[in-house]
Design a protein around this motif. Structure first.
Motif, mmCIF file in Angstrom:
data_model
loop_
_atom_site.group_PDB
_atom_site.id
_atom_site.type_symbol
_atom_site.label_atom_id
_atom_site.label_comp_id
_atom_site.label_asym_id
_atom_site.label_seq_id
_atom_site.Cartn_x
_atom_site.Cartn_y
_atom_site.Cartn_z
ATOM 1 N N TYR A 282 -1.445 -7.303 -9.206
ATOM 2 C CA TYR A 282 -1.757 -5.675 -9.829
ATOM 3 C C TYR A 282 -0.858 -4.338 -9.639
ATOM 4 N N ALA A 283 -1.462 -3.164 -9.626
ATOM 5 C CA ALA A 283 -0.553 -1.944 -9.656
ATOM 6 C C ALA A 283 -1.397 -1.226 -9.277
ATOM 7 N N VAL A 284 -0.734 -0.047 -8.237
ATOM 8 C CA VAL A 284 -1.015 0.625 -7.787
ATOM 9 C C VAL A 284 -0.118 1.989 -7.535
ATOM 10 N N LEU A 285 -0.927 3.541 -7.688
ATOM 11 C CA LEU A 285 0.025 4.026 -7.969
ATOM 12 C C LEU A 285 -0.101 5.447 -6.620
ATOM 13 N N VAL A 286 1.059 4.951 -6.256
ATOM 14 C CA VAL A 286 0.639 6.116 -4.647
ATOM 15 C C VAL A 286 0.991 7.658 -4.841
ATOM 16 N N SER A 287 -0.061 8.321 -5.191
ATOM 17 C CA SER A 287 0.499 9.315 -5.446
ATOM 18 C C SER A 287 -0.360 10.864 -4.780
ATOM 19 N N LEU A 288 0.407 11.667 -4.455
ATOM 20 C CA LEU A 288 0.119 13.020 -3.974
ATOM 21 C C LEU A 288 0.252 14.230 -5.722
ATOM 22 N N LEU A 289 0.388 13.759 -6.253
ATOM 23 C CA LEU A 289 -0.162 14.724 -7.643
ATOM 24 C C LEU A 289 -1.719 15.086 -7.699
ATOM 25 N N GLU A 290 -1.700 16.439 -8.508
ATOM 26 C CA GLU A 290 -3.108 16.618 -8.862
ATOM 27 C C GLU A 290 -3.856 16.737 -7.491
ATOM 28 N N PRO A 291 -3.452 17.463 -6.186
ATOM 29 C CA PRO A 291 -4.185 17.727 -4.857
ATOM 30 C C PRO A 291 -5.356 18.050 -4.585
ATOM 31 N N ASP A 292 -5.820 19.199 -6.270
ATOM 32 C CA ASP A 292 -6.646 20.048 -5.724
ATOM 33 C C ASP A 292 -7.902 19.025 -6.884
ATOM 34 N N SER A 293 -7.301 17.403 -7.202
ATOM 35 C CA SER A 293 -8.483 16.698 -7.717
ATOM 36 C C SER A 293 -9.370 16.244 -7.045
ATOM 37 N N GLU A 294 -11.017 16.458 -6.804
ATOM 38 C CA GLU A 294 -12.497 15.430 -5.766
ATOM 39 C C GLU A 294 -11.957 14.250 -6.139
ATOM 40 N N LEU A 295 -11.950 13.685 -7.891
ATOM 41 C CA LEU A 295 -11.634 12.744 -7.850
ATOM 42 C C LEU A 295 -10.525 11.333 -6.751
ATOM 43 N N TYR A 296 -9.249 11.511 -7.268
ATOM 44 C CA TYR A 296 -8.202 11.340 -6.500
ATOM 45 C C TYR A 296 -8.366 11.220 -4.587
#
Length: 440
Positions: A282-296
């Motif tokens: 598996y691959a997992v991206l732990v991200s705080l990018l795009e903080p306003d995105s409702e999807l993430y």
């Protein structure tokens, strides 16, 4: 020791007396002094602009959060008011029904008393006693109903209070988390923010490693032989050493003041490449990018439509993501164990086949040598047979000549010998007549 603040990054550091004296010597230069003042003014202006922007942005977010919280509180109050009205209405209706029943019982009691006036005192007393008992039973039933209504009202109030406290606690915790994140982002540079996210994930994992993942491997990916590497690799195995699950992690974050804003999709292709090269499932991206995105912001997001077995998560889902994938992999552990057994058996079969091939090769070599020697012997026998056949033919030819000679000898007669030779014929005739006379 002296403390100096960098005009670019705002970081404070300490230097000794000698270093401080060298810096003072450089500052005395007039051109350097002018440039320094000019850069300090620009830096101060940038700082003021950034602070004003952050303050305005923070004020707007606080106003939005306060408005949302006020709206939610008003909604809860409206629900509470509606519940209170419904409760009061239910109590009123219940009391009205009980009062009506009580009045009916009272009327029945009064009518029964009038009907019993003509009876004897003993019958009247007996009837009155029974009516009193019936009234006592009715009053007890009424009191029981009132107690039940009071209990239900109290339980409803407690539930409403618990629900209100729960929502207020969640709102307060969310506001605190937002404030902490804003404060942390305001103090850290872009590089420090990324490193802090990695440290956060590593700390969270190490906190539960001994209890939840005692045999797991979770370390930084330092293998850059292929030209790139991920941030962390997670691998977990069972008691037999069979791998349960493997995950390639990439941590991404950036400061709110960064001019160029990255997107999560910018890192997916490289992450998938690292997953394949390092042999992770598996691959997992732990991200705080795009903080306003409702999807993430909603939770765990899979991007299987772009890259197989890849997820994008926020840091708060780091440990749940590992647990989820590990538990899912545990269900297929039996099949992995069977596959490992089959592979081991396949290796045994391969070794057996290799040994068999070695045996066949050696046997074929020995067979070739024996076959060559056998063929040589056959050739020698064939040569001997040819020699004997020639000898046989010579002997047969001699026998044939002897037979012909014998036939010719057997064919010789006195008549044939004396034919054309009268002298020899007379001699043989004379000898024959003499032999006849001697016999007589």
């Amino acid at each position: 020791m002296h403390e100096i603040i960098c005009p670019h990054c705002g970081k404070a550091f300490k230097i000794d007396e000698a270093g401080y004296a060298d810096i003072l010597k450089q500052v005395r230069d007039s051109d350097f002094d002018k440039q320094l003042h000019a850069r300090l003014e620009l830096a101060e202006q940038d700082k003021r602009n950034a602070v004003e922007l952050a303050q305005s942005k923070l004020a707007n977010e606080q106003q939005k959060a306060a408005a949302a919280k006020d709206a939610e509180i008003q909604n809860l109050k409206a629900k509470l008011d509606a519940g209170e009205v419904a409760r009061k209405l239910a109590v009123t209706e219940a009391l009205s029904a009980v009062e009506k029943q009580r009045d009916a019982l009272a009327n029945e009691l009064k009518q029964a008393k009038h009907e019993k006036l003509a009876a004897t005192h003993l019958a009247e007393a007996k009837s009155a006693n029974e009516l009193q008992k019936a009234a006592a039973v009715k009053d007890a039933a009424i009191q029981d109903l009132k107690a039940q209504l009071e209990r239900s009202a109290l339980e409803k109030q407690l539930a409403e209070k618990s629900l209100k406290d729960k929502y207020e606690t969640q709102i307060r915790d969310r506001d605190d988390a937002i404030e902490r994140l804003k404060d942390m982002k305001a103090r850290l540079s872009t590089k420090m923010v990324g490193e802090t996210l990695e440290q956060h994930c590593e700390t969270e994992f190490n906190r539960i490693r001994a209890t939840a993942f005692p045999k797991a491997y979770f370390e930084k990916d330092n293998d850059a032989r292929s030209g790139s590497k991920g941030d962390y690799i997670f691998r977990d195995s069972d008691e037999a050493g069979t791998e349960i699950v493997s995950i390639m992690f990439e941590m991404k974050n950036e400061n709110d003041r960064t001019a160029t804003k990255n997107k999560n999709e910018d890192f997916l292709k490289e992450l998938d490449k690292d997953r394949i090269e390092k042999g992770c499932e598996y691959a997992v991206l732990v991200s705080l990018l795009e903080p306003d995105s409702e999807l993430y912001n909603t939770g765990i997001v899979d991007v299987f439509h772009r890259y197989p077995k890849m997820y994008i998560i926020r840091p708060q889902f780091f440990i749940p993501m590992i647990t989820l994938l590990r538990n899912a992999a545990m269900n297929s552990l039996k099949y992995k164990s069977e596959l490992a057994l089959v592979k081991a058996q396949s290796i045994d079969i391969t070794n057996f086949e290799n040994d068999l091939e070695i045996f066949k090769t050696a046997f074929a070599k020995n067979y070739d040598l024996a076959s060559k020697r056998f063929q040589t012997a056959i050739d020698e026998i064939d040569k001997s047979i040819d020699h004997l056949q020639k000898t046989k033919e010579a002997l047969l030819g001699t026998d044939r000549n002897l037979r012909l000679a014998n036939d010719k000898a057997q064919d010789v007669t006195i008549k044939k010998l004396t034919k054309g030779n009268p002298t020899m014929a007379a001699k043989f005739a004379e000898g024959k007549s003499q032999n006849i006379s001697d016999e007589d």
